[in-house]
Motif scaffolding. Structure first.
Motif, mmCIF file in Angstrom:
data_model
loop_
_atom_site.group_PDB
_atom_site.id
_atom_site.type_symbol
_atom_site.label_atom_id
_atom_site.label_comp_id
_atom_site.label_asym_id
_atom_site.label_seq_id
_atom_site.Cartn_x
_atom_site.Cartn_y
_atom_site.Cartn_z
ATOM 1 N N ARG A 217 0.819 -1.203 0.000
ATOM 2 C CA ARG A 217 0.000 0.000 0.000
ATOM 3 C C ARG A 217 0.858 1.261 0.000
ATOM 4 O O ARG A 217 0.439 2.314 0.456
ATOM 5 C CB ARG A 217 -0.969 -0.061 1.165
ATOM 6 N N PRO A 224 5.110 13.045 -1.146
ATOM 7 C CA PRO A 224 4.639 13.650 0.108
ATOM 8 C C PRO A 224 3.270 13.063 0.483
ATOM 9 O O PRO A 224 2.374 12.976 -0.355
ATOM 10 C CB PRO A 224 4.539 15.138 -0.225
ATOM 11 N N LYS A 225 3.143 12.640 1.728
ATOM 12 C CA LYS A 225 1.901 12.021 2.173
ATOM 13 C C LYS A 225 0.770 13.044 2.257
ATOM 14 O O LYS A 225 1.009 14.220 2.469
ATOM 15 C CB LYS A 225 2.088 11.406 3.557
ATOM 16 N N THR A 226 -0.458 12.556 2.116
ATOM 17 C CA THR A 226 -1.625 13.393 2.395
ATOM 18 C C THR A 226 -2.385 12.730 3.538
ATOM 19 O O THR A 226 -2.085 11.604 3.912
ATOM 20 C CB THR A 226 -2.542 13.515 1.172
ATOM 21 N N LEU A 228 -6.197 11.863 5.473
ATOM 22 C CA LEU A 228 -7.648 11.786 5.378
ATOM 23 C C LEU A 228 -8.306 12.734 6.374
ATOM 24 O O LEU A 228 -9.259 13.429 6.061
ATOM 25 C CB LEU A 228 -8.100 10.347 5.642
ATOM 26 N N TYR B 105 -12.921 2.690 7.038
ATOM 27 C CA TYR B 105 -12.796 3.822 6.121
ATOM 28 C C TYR B 105 -11.352 4.332 6.070
ATOM 29 O O TYR B 105 -10.771 4.495 4.993
ATOM 30 C CB TYR B 105 -13.731 4.942 6.584
ATOM 31 N N GLU B 106 -10.760 4.523 7.258
ATOM 32 C CA GLU B 106 -9.368 4.987 7.321
ATOM 33 C C GLU B 106 -8.411 3.948 6.757
ATOM 34 O O GLU B 106 -7.424 4.273 6.118
ATOM 35 C CB GLU B 106 -8.962 5.253 8.775
ATOM 36 N N ALA B 109 -8.311 4.101 3.153
ATOM 37 C CA ALA B 109 -7.654 5.331 2.687
ATOM 38 C C ALA B 109 -6.133 5.307 2.882
ATOM 39 O O ALA B 109 -5.421 6.117 2.288
ATOM 40 C CB ALA B 109 -8.236 6.542 3.419
ATOM 41 N N PHE B 110 -5.634 4.372 3.685
ATOM 42 C CA PHE B 110 -4.214 4.327 4.064
ATOM 43 C C PHE B 110 -3.272 4.394 2.855
ATOM 44 O O PHE B 110 -2.335 5.190 2.823
ATOM 45 C CB PHE B 110 -3.958 3.058 4.888
ATOM 46 N N GLY B 111 -3.541 3.547 1.839
ATOM 47 C CA GLY B 111 -2.683 3.519 0.652
ATOM 48 C C GLY B 111 -2.668 4.852 -0.075
ATOM 49 O O GLY B 111 -1.635 5.290 -0.582
ATOM 50 N N GLU B 113 -3.180 7.808 1.281
ATOM 51 C CA GLU B 113 -2.403 8.772 2.069
ATOM 52 C C GLU B 113 -0.923 8.625 1.732
ATOM 53 O O GLU B 113 -0.210 9.607 1.547
ATOM 54 C CB GLU B 113 -2.608 8.537 3.570
ATOM 55 N N ASN B 114 -0.482 7.362 1.645
ATOM 56 C CA ASN B 114 0.928 7.109 1.340
ATOM 57 C C ASN B 114 1.295 7.598 -0.050
ATOM 58 O O ASN B 114 2.423 8.030 -0.280
ATOM 59 C CB ASN B 114 1.233 5.615 1.448
ATOM 60 N N LEU B 115 0.350 7.483 -0.981
ATOM 61 C CA LEU B 115 0.648 7.894 -2.353
ATOM 62 C C LEU B 115 0.464 9.397 -2.545
ATOM 63 O O LEU B 115 0.722 9.922 -3.618
ATOM 64 C CB LEU B 115 -0.245 7.135 -3.339
ATOM 65 N N GLY B 116 -0.023 10.069 -1.510
ATOM 66 C CA GLY B 116 -0.160 11.521 -1.588
ATOM 67 C C GLY B 116 -1.316 11.989 -2.452
ATOM 68 O O GLY B 116 -1.224 13.013 -3.128
ATOM 69 N N ILE B 117 -2.422 11.244 -2.422
ATOM 70 C CA ILE B 117 -3.607 11.634 -3.181
ATOM 71 C C ILE B 117 -4.337 12.742 -2.412
ATOM 72 O O ILE B 117 -4.549 12.609 -1.206
ATOM 73 C CB ILE B 117 -4.564 10.423 -3.365
ATOM 74 N N PRO B 118 -4.740 13.841 -3.086
ATOM 75 C CA PRO B 118 -5.443 14.926 -2.384
ATOM 76 C C PRO B 118 -6.721 14.441 -1.690
ATOM 77 O O PRO B 118 -7.364 13.504 -2.151
ATOM 78 C CB PRO B 118 -5.790 15.913 -3.505
ATOM 79 N N ARG B 119 -7.077 15.112 -0.574
ATOM 80 C CA ARG B 119 -8.145 14.636 0.293
ATOM 81 C C ARG B 119 -9.484 14.428 -0.413
ATOM 82 O O ARG B 119 -10.145 13.412 -0.212
ATOM 83 C CB ARG B 119 -8.315 15.575 1.481
ATOM 84 N N MET B 122 -9.341 11.447 -2.538
ATOM 85 C CA MET B 122 -9.229 10.301 -1.636
ATOM 86 C C MET B 122 -10.606 9.857 -1.167
ATOM 87 O O MET B 122 -10.968 8.689 -1.250
ATOM 88 C CB MET B 122 -8.369 10.710 -0.432
ATOM 89 N N LYS B 123 -11.398 10.837 -0.696
ATOM 90 C CA LYS B 123 -12.733 10.508 -0.178
ATOM 91 C C LYS B 123 -13.610 9.893 -1.266
ATOM 92 O O LYS B 123 -14.310 8.905 -1.027
ATOM 93 C CB LYS B 123 -13.399 11.756 0.400
#
Lengths: 259, 284
Positions: A217, A224-226, A228, B105-106, B109-111, B113-119, B122-123
């Motif tokens: 994952r 850079p991390k984002t 939730l 839900y979190e 979303a973990f992967g 967050e690591n890939l830096g996808i905007p919020r 992501m949602k």
């Protein structure tokens, strides 16, 4: 079965809305002031004027008082009693019996130590009651804490109950094959040995799989991390943090000045 | 053009004497559903790791030959970029839960967050994936409080949300009960229907026959057979080499020896095929 290791209680309150770092700063400020203040009654004052009222602000007063009573009162009570009797020195003797000797000086010193520890632990309790572990770690990661470090903290909190459940399963399995786990102390210690192998080695094997799972994952991604969770860091947060820092520095200064 | 290309791949784990994969060549096209079967120790999991980049980026050892996905050679990439293209899920549902998150839900979303996808994105992606894998109703639960089948769907969702081009699944149902198996296969089939390229290692032969485009039989690190499910799964060489065989194939083979199976008819893999064949022979 599913024990909560996190003390966090979800409520809508101004304290919950504060940035985690602000709350962490507050916690450490309380501790530093309680321990370094030159005035005798500071720690006691902090409990009644800051920590306890804040638990009402955070709407966790019931949980706060309950935890303080159940966990903290016995420990600090014990420290108080031990120190009162066994601290050396003191002139004004209040009580003497065999090797027990109580003076008003040791009594005062013991009270101070106990109440300082009370401030330390109870402000941590308040912090943990109102701060979600994910929010704290998310916020600290954003401020530059290595992701691996945050992962170790949060996953350990989650995995301990799972390990306990697994240990129970292994114990049950060993008992069903005739392992005696009851009786004298030494016998029970001996009964732990067959538990350690499966639990520890089993966990080590699992570590590799979990490493693969989080790598799958993108855990070590260089991007850079984002996050939730939205974690606003308002000007008010910054103001509170700087005020706290100044208060701590003033206490240090007062301590130096007066001593 | 093939999306996944393995060419003469040979791989040996560190501190071992013999290679686990020997000269394996395999091509998988975009949108194709390929199933890999094989007895224990055939190198199925190793093949999964090789395609998903864990060999050579996580497991050291000796790799020769070439592994390419979408034209990129695995050696020229790094693991975290590779996993964004090739998703991997495996057997144990419990060990695939990250442990870093408190709700499903979190967790999903973990992967991202690591890939830096905007919020915002992501949602949207998490919502979409939760709906697709049928776990919307579990969103606020702790991943640890779920059943095996539910956990495995969370693991699948956690990978799918990263929108990989290839999904590599290493026996995703082997630790699940029949209900969990059905739930997970439902998700896999739906993904395939939507055009996802799937490489699935699986023992449950009757399920494979239903939806694989192609079956690859792996034996002692080499590809023994490759072709349409009906053809490969009923091949007479499989039982001797300890492959899992459908009981319908076994029954029909026994019947064929006594002349009770229609001559020239392919042996069945699924219940439906068996019923059809046996009713043909009963009519005569």
């Amino acid at each position: 079965m599913h024990e909560r290791l996190s003390l966090y209680i979800h409520r809508e309150s101004p304290l919950h809305r504060l940035n985690p770092l602000t709350k962490l700063t507050l916690t450490f400020a309380l501790i530093l002031v309680a321990f370094s203040s030159p005035w005798y009654w500071t720690a006691t004052g902090l409990i009644f004027a800051v920590v306890a009222p804040l638990s009402f602000v955070g709407k966790v007063q019931r949980e706060y008082f309950w935890t303080a009573l159940r966990l903290l009162a016995p420990v600090t009570g014990f420290i108080f009693v031990m120190q009162s009797f066994f601290l050396p020195g003191g002139e004004t003797e209040l009580f003497q019996f065999a090797f027990l000797r109580l003076t008003s000086e040791t009594l005062a010193q013991a009270y101070l130590t106990a109440i300082r520890i009370f401030v330390m632990v109870s402000s941590f309790i308040l912090f943990l009651l109102t701060t979600h572990p994910s929010e704290l770690m998310g916020d600290l990661t954003r401020r530059g804490l290595p992701g691996q470090f945050a992962y170790v903290i949060v996953s350990t909190l989650q995995i301990i109950p799972q390990m306990q459940a697994k240990a129970q399963t292994i114990i049950a399995a060993q008992r069903s094959r005739g392992l005696d786990t009851e009786g004298a102390f030494l016998k029970r210690v001996g009964a732990l040995v067959p538990l350690v192998g499966p639990l520890v080695f089993g966990s080590l094997v699992e570590v590799e799989e979990r490493a693969i799972a989080i790598e799958a994952r993108g855990f070590t991604s260089a991007r850079p991390k984002t996050f939730l969770r939205e974690l606003p860091d308002t000007p008010a947060d910054k103001l509170i943090r700087w005020t706290l820092v100044v208060l701590v520095l003033l206490t240090f200064a007062a301590n130096l000045w007066l001593s | 053009m093939a999306l996944v290309t393995l060419k003469n791949v040979t791989y040996q784990y560190p501190l071992t004497e013999t290679p686990v994969l020997k000269n394996v060549s395999l091509e998988v096209n975009e949108g194709e559903f390929v199933t890999v079967i094989g007895p224990n120790g055939a190198g199925k999991s190793t093949l999964c790791y090789a395609i998903s980049g864990f060999i050579p980026h996580f497991f050291k050892g000796e790799l020769s030959g070439s592994v390419k996905v979408a034209g990129v050679e695995v050696r020229d990439s790094n693991l975290s970029e590779w996993v964004a293209n090739v998703g991997l899920a495996f057997q144990n549902p419990f060990n695939q839960i990250s442990g870093a998150k408190y709700t499903v839900y979190e967790e999903v979303a973990f992967g991202l967050e690591n890939l830096g996808i905007p919020r915002e994105e992501m949602k949207n992606r998490v919502e979409e994936t939760l709906a697709m894998t049928g776990i919307r109703h579990l969103a606020e639960r702790s991943p640890y409080s779920l059943s095996g089948g539910q956990q495995q769907r969370v693991s699948l969702a956690s990978i799918l949300v990263m929108q990989p081009r290839v999904l590599v699944l290493d026996e995703p149902t082997s630790q699940l009960d029949p209900i969990g198996t059905r739930e997970v296969f439902g998700v896999i089939r739906e993904m395939s229907r939507r055009g996802m390229t799937v490489i699935l290692v699986e023992h449950k032969v009757e399920w494979i026959a239903e939806f694989a485009d192609r079956v690859v039989a792996l034996h002692e690190g080499e590809i023994l057979l490759e072709g349409a499910p009906g053809k490969v799964l009923t091949d007479p060489r499989l039982p001797d080499k300890h492959f899992g065989i459908s009981r319908y194939t076994q029954a029909a083979r026994a019947a064929a020896e006594s002349g009770l199976w229609p001559a020239g008819r392919r042996l069945p893999v699924t219940l439906d095929e068996a019923v059809e064949g046996f009713s043909k022979s009963a009519q005569r």
